[in-house]
Design an enzyme around this catalytic site. Sequence first.
Site, PDB file in Angstrom:
ATOM      1  N   ARG A   1      36.732  42.413  26.387  1.00 18.91           N
ATOM      2  CA  ARG A   1      35.365  42.104  26.815  1.00 18.91           C
ATOM      3  C   ARG A   1      35.266  42.213  28.332  1.00 18.91           C
ATOM      4  O   ARG A   1      36.174  41.796  29.053  1.00 18.91           O
ATOM      5  CB  ARG A   1      35.032  40.677  26.356  1.00 18.91           C
ATOM      6  CG  ARG A   1      33.608  40.267  26.528  1.00 18.91           C
ATOM      7  CD  ARG A   1      33.389  38.855  25.986  1.00 18.91           C
ATOM      8  NE  ARG A   1      32.144  38.318  26.481  1.00 18.91           N
ATOM      9  CZ  ARG A   1      31.926  37.038  26.798  1.00 18.91           C
ATOM     10  NH1 ARG A   1      32.880  36.159  26.625  1.00 18.91           N
ATOM     11  NH2 ARG A   1      30.759  36.636  27.255  1.00 18.91           N
TER      12      ARG A   1
ATOM     13  N   TYR B   1      32.480  41.501  31.494  1.00 18.05           N
ATOM     14  CA  TYR B   1      31.206  40.826  31.740  1.00 18.05           C
ATOM     15  C   TYR B   1      31.188  40.236  33.140  1.00 18.05           C
ATOM     16  O   TYR B   1      32.215  40.189  33.822  1.00 18.05           O
ATOM     17  CB  TYR B   1      30.976  39.718  30.702  1.00 18.05           C
ATOM     18  CG  TYR B   1      32.174  38.805  30.513  1.00 18.05           C
ATOM     19  CD1 TYR B   1      33.301  39.246  29.818  1.00 18.05           C
ATOM     20  CD2 TYR B   1      32.198  37.520  31.020  1.00 18.05           C
ATOM     21  CE1 TYR B   1      34.410  38.434  29.645  1.00 18.05           C
ATOM     22  CE2 TYR B   1      33.304  36.693  30.855  1.00 18.05           C
ATOM     23  CZ  TYR B   1      34.405  37.170  30.170  1.00 18.05           C
ATOM     24  OH  TYR B   1      35.509  36.361  30.012  1.00 18.05           O
TER      25      TYR B   1
ATOM     26  N   ASP C   1      30.867  37.002  35.243  1.00 10.95           N
ATOM     27  CA  ASP C   1      31.063  35.585  34.981  1.00 10.95           C
ATOM     28  C   ASP C   1      30.537  34.742  36.141  1.00 10.95           C
ATOM     29  O   ASP C   1      29.944  35.255  37.085  1.00 10.95           O
ATOM     30  CB  ASP C   1      32.565  35.318  34.740  1.00 10.95           C
ATOM     31  CG  ASP C   1      32.797  34.046  33.952  1.00 10.95           C
ATOM     32  OD1 ASP C   1      32.152  33.868  32.905  1.00 10.95           O
ATOM     33  OD2 ASP C   1      33.610  33.220  34.392  1.00 10.95           O
TER      34      ASP C   1
ATOM     35  N   GLU D   1      34.577  40.096  35.119  1.00 13.52           N
ATOM     36  CA  GLU D   1      35.686  39.473  34.382  1.00 13.52           C
ATOM     37  C   GLU D   1      36.051  40.337  33.183  1.00 13.52           C
ATOM     38  O   GLU D   1      35.199  40.870  32.496  1.00 13.52           O
ATOM     39  CB  GLU D   1      35.285  38.072  33.923  1.00 13.52           C
ATOM     40  CG  GLU D   1      36.402  37.375  33.124  1.00 13.52           C
ATOM     41  CD  GLU D   1      36.246  35.858  33.062  1.00 13.52           C
ATOM     42  OE1 GLU D   1      35.598  35.300  33.972  1.00 13.52           O
ATOM     43  OE2 GLU D   1      36.771  35.245  32.126  1.00 13.52           O
TER      44      GLU D   1
ATOM     45  N   THR E   1      41.197  40.190  27.687  1.00 18.13           N
ATOM     46  CA  THR E   1      41.954  41.093  26.813  1.00 18.13           C
ATOM     47  C   THR E   1      41.517  40.880  25.367  1.00 18.13           C
ATOM     48  O   THR E   1      41.010  39.808  25.018  1.00 18.13           O
ATOM     49  CB  THR E   1      43.469  40.807  26.878  1.00 18.13           C
ATOM     50  OG1 THR E   1      43.730  39.501  26.340  1.00 18.13           O
ATOM     51  CG2 THR E   1      44.001  40.904  28.291  1.00 18.13           C
TER      52      THR E   1
ATOM     53  N   TRP F   1      33.371  36.605  19.399  1.00 19.81           N
ATOM     54  CA  TRP F   1      34.628  37.231  18.997  1.00 19.81           C
ATOM     55  C   TRP F   1      34.786  37.297  17.469  1.00 19.81           C
ATOM     56  O   TRP F   1      35.712  37.931  16.977  1.00 19.81           O
ATOM     57  CB  TRP F   1      35.813  36.466  19.595  1.00 19.81           C
ATOM     58  CG  TRP F   1      35.848  36.522  21.088  1.00 19.81           C
ATOM     59  CD1 TRP F   1      35.194  35.680  21.952  1.00 19.81           C
ATOM     60  CD2 TRP F   1      36.531  37.477  21.911  1.00 19.81           C
ATOM     61  NE1 TRP F   1      35.437  36.061  23.258  1.00 19.81           N
ATOM     62  CE2 TRP F   1      36.264  37.148  23.256  1.00 19.81           C
ATOM     63  CE3 TRP F   1      37.366  38.576  21.642  1.00 19.81           C
ATOM     64  CZ2 TRP F   1      36.789  37.872  24.333  1.00 19.81           C
ATOM     65  CZ3 TRP F   1      37.885  39.286  22.716  1.00 19.81           C
ATOM     66  CH2 TRP F   1      37.589  38.941  24.035  1.00 19.81           C
TER      67      TRP F   1
END
Lengths: 64, 502
Positions: B65, B67, B69, B75, B78, B442
């Site tokens: 991911r 993004y 932050d 950020e 993993t 997730w």
Amino acid sequence: MTEAQKFKQPIKKKPKKEDAEPTTPGGLSSEKKKKLEVLDEFIEGVLQEAGEEFLDEFKQVEGQ
Amino acid sequence: MKERIFGTECEYAPVYHSRNSHHRFHQLHGEALLDYIKGLSARLFSSLTLEGYPMAGEFMGNGGRLYIDRGGHPEYATPECRCVKDLVAYEKAGDRIMQELAAQTNRQTAADEGARTLHVFKNNVDFYGNTYGGHENYLITPRAAEGIRNIIPFLVTRQIFTGAGRILTCQEAGAFSFQISQRAEFIDQTFSDRATRVRGIINTRKREIYHQKQNRRLHLIVGDSNMSEFAIGLKVGTTMLTLRLLDEGRLDGVPVLALPVHALRGISRQWNEGLQIAGRKGRYTALDIQSIYLEKVQGFFSSRSPTPDEAYALELWEKVLHGLRHLKVSGRNWKLEDDPDGLRRKVDWIRKLWLLNRYGNMDDPAVNDRQLKLMDLKYHDLNPATGLFARCEALGLVDRMVDDATIAAAQIRPPENTRAQIRGTIIRRTADKSVDVEIEDWTKINIRARGRQKGPGQTKGVHPFNRYKGTANCLSLRMDDPFKAMDSSIAEQIERFVERWG
């Protein structure tokens, strides 16, 4: 001193060549010496290129 | 828990470097600075498409991911991993992706920005003392969660091989000073449910996860972000082994620290002086405490077989502690005097100290502390043309745990033994199809057709049964079990859906 003046100041301190890898027994191979010379030149170049005003630019906001 | 899921999250620092004084952004404060940093991160991410990375919202084709932050930091998290080398490859893949995005951004803006270049740094503190994190997540059992206090001394002392090293300037320390950990100064409590202002060695913020009765999430924010592959592997591998003993209820009798946060900072600042920290039953060096934990793990595996991954992590741990026992660093000025096991090739703070020592003693008045600080920061520059660690790596002066081909594969393909495989495969498979992939978190994925059907007798157009659209042209998948990777049933569902709607 202005930022520009600071930038123009040369980096005076040279990396130490003689005790490059003091912990390696039996001295350094020529290949290793060459690598360390390349590294020293690189460090000098990077510091010169960035200039100390780079520190002032390295400003972030608190993360987590 | 013999095998566990783990992953890391890294907040990077984007910095625009200008060679003239026209851009004075460092004079920005508060919201204006935050907006500026967010703008830099957004510029980076705008290069994702140009670099050809398939994305679904914030999620990537490798299952990870990306993004923006808190603090505007870009950020990277993993994907879920199950073995140490995978984790190392996927974290380094994040570094490579960030650097590619920076390079692409610089190419795109070269004409506009003149001499300015965007650099991305992987460290945990800026020049002004603002910190940002490198976090770890581990799946643990409720039993381990109950006994979590028993790993505090381990977490306090593992910095001796996971620390990234840091120079404090005269302004900060009153004199030249080196610390082995970047984060130690910013940890305030043993436990905290907050990740800013009052940070804990262990973050206790609750997260809903699958099968709460069997699984818990351990979230650590005490660690440094590492450049060295070995340091990443050691950090995760030794923690994984310690958690295994905690899961099995075999971590009794470890030292109890009187003041864990005080010890964390003390070790970081005074490790070179042989600092002993106070426990309830005596005083210990950081190495003593690590050795106690290692012996517990060795004892545990003397009567049972470790998994290959556990055996690998155990060997790494044994070797690094052996090297640290023989490492000599001056207690007066942090001069690296002897490193017979070559830990400078594996441990970030030792590599950094070695570089700083090459440049000059830190108590040498001829050395400008700003130049040392500059070297400190430049160690973490991901750009291979200007980063000190990157150049050491290119010159073969640091040891590798994974090769370039493995990291390149990890940039685009997900791990094959966790649910990340399903997520990554869907994102990659649908990248050029007429479907939208929505990933809520997730655990949940929806694939939706874009209101068009491509089939016999109806090549294009609005779906004829529009009122059923929500179910007829949407495939929803839940991935509650993080260990469950792609199987033939899921693969078939995805293929069928993409064939029909894509």
